[in-house]
Design a protein around this motif. Sequence first.
Motif, short mmCIF file in Angstrom:
data_model
loop_
_atom_site.label_atom_id
_atom_site.label_comp_id
_atom_site.label_asym_id
_atom_site.label_seq_id
_atom_site.Cartn_x
_atom_site.Cartn_y
_atom_site.Cartn_z
N CYS A 105 0.86 -1.18 0.00
CA CYS A 105 0.00 0.00 0.00
C CYS A 105 0.90 1.23 0.00
O CYS A 105 1.90 1.27 0.71
CB CYS A 105 -0.91 0.00 1.23
SG CYS A 105 -1.96 1.47 1.30
N GLY A 140 -6.68 -0.42 2.20
CA GLY A 140 -5.41 0.23 2.45
C GLY A 140 -4.89 0.11 3.87
O GLY A 140 -5.60 -0.33 4.78
N CYS A 199 -0.53 -2.08 -4.35
CA CYS A 199 -1.90 -1.66 -4.07
C CYS A 199 -2.77 -2.90 -4.03
O CYS A 199 -2.54 -3.85 -4.77
CB CYS A 199 -2.41 -0.70 -5.15
SG CYS A 199 -4.12 -0.17 -4.84
N CYS A 212 -8.22 7.62 -3.36
CA CYS A 212 -6.77 7.52 -3.20
C CYS A 212 -6.06 8.01 -4.46
O CYS A 212 -6.46 7.67 -5.56
CB CYS A 212 -6.37 6.07 -2.91
SG CYS A 212 -4.60 5.85 -2.65
N GLY A 215 -3.60 4.80 -5.74
CA GLY A 215 -4.08 3.44 -5.88
C GLY A 215 -4.04 2.97 -7.32
O GLY A 215 -4.19 3.75 -8.25
N CYS A 216 -3.86 1.65 -7.48
CA CYS A 216 -3.83 1.07 -8.82
C CYS A 216 -5.23 1.13 -9.42
O CYS A 216 -6.21 0.70 -8.81
CB CYS A 216 -3.35 -0.38 -8.76
SG CYS A 216 -3.42 -1.22 -10.34
#
Lengths: 285, 203
Positions: A105, A140, A199, A212, A215-216
């Motif tokens: 994360c 997360g 992620c 986020c 984030g992916c």
Amino acid sequence: MQSVLISLVLLGGLGALFGLLLAFAAKKFAVEADPRIDEIEKILPGANCGACGYPGCRGAAEAIVEGKAPITVCPVGKAAVAEKIGVVMGKAVEAVRPQKAVVLCRGGRTDCPDRFVYRGVPDCRAANRLAGGPKACEYGCLGLGSCVAACPFGAIRMNEEGLPVIGTECTGCGRCVRACPRGIIALIPADRKVEVNACRNRQRGAEVRKICRVGCLGCGLCARTCPEKAITIVENLAVIDPEKCTGCGLCFAKCPVRKDREKEKPAPEERQGEKQAAVEHALLR
Amino acid sequence: MVDLLVIFFSAILINNFVLSRFLGICPFLGVSQKIETAVGMGFAVIFVMGLASAITYIFQRLLLALHVEVLQTLTFILVIAVLVQFVEMVLKKMSPGLYRALGIYLPLITTKCAVLGVALLNANVYNYDFLQSVIHGVAAAVGFTLVMVVFAGSRERWAAAPIPNALRGFPLALVTAGLLSLAFLGFMGFDLKRLFVELLGQG
């Protein structure tokens, strides 16, 4: 005078009697233990971390002698310890792959803020139970440091963003992996060349964007870029196949999330060195 | 019957070894991090104190007969140490299960002041007979276990409590021990004898 004599005889007699009794008992009630258990226990690191799944190093040593555990049972001591145990047990070492922990994360306080102020027990497992946790992202890192407390080697610290950073002291024992309620920490082979996708959010890209900044998104740009076809998108997450990956770093250069971040920060490297920097970034992180 | 009950309960509550007599403080503070270990230690202490009370009673008779009471402390220490060592060996051979449960605590107890304390109290202060001595020994240890478990229970909760840094660990342990001791002092002056006489009739 008489009482001195009586004292001498009494205590001397008792001492001698008890000494004989204990000597006799030691012989009579001796429990035979395999001397190899002691030898192996001395070789093991002695942290009693339980990473092997046995109760402490003594437990592991007993299991090895009984043949229940392989000589490579200790993930902390790695090959060096396994080799020494092999000498005691008369077995050759098969290759042990040392492991290390990685944090999956990157959403710290600024990139992925909390939904509410959590003022309970400072422990991730407790926070996770309260309304899905304070973090905006339900996949997360909660940032309360249960992994730090769990680490028997002091290898983990929290950075200013509230994310755990794993240092070189990591032995790959896996305590932090078990401590994390969200499964954010994973063990990977220590010699693995390229970073994993840091992620865990399985939501769709648009949803991730809302909560986020790092984030992916599962956009698949990296998968299309990769010359080795090492990346696939599974459940909206990019998964890198370590067997195919060569560590070229092209995927990191293309990633829209990582690019966004780079724009905000002053670029540390020259434009020409971008590819190299991306590779280093991948290796370092 | 009544006086045995009185000995038993007063040793647990009123003259609690840890909180009123301040004996056995070391394991009380040292092995009370978890309820599990506190219970293990407690049972080992019950076992050893019961046995020690019995055997020291016999040796006290011997010392009295020979008029060498000065050797009391010395002899008691020797006897208790040997006894515990011996019992440990026998347990290891005969009952590995019990040895696993008590084994690690037994050597720790050998020289505990509480064990010697109960023997000396039996002999010098109370002049108990054999049965009374054993009951007193067991009850003192039961009281010790009770306090250990209560204390360990509260210590387990600290792990999840926001405690100021200055109080973390031993400072708070000592404060808690003091409060616990105050609470047990509340039993002082409690007339157990009357209670049991009324409960059991004039038996």
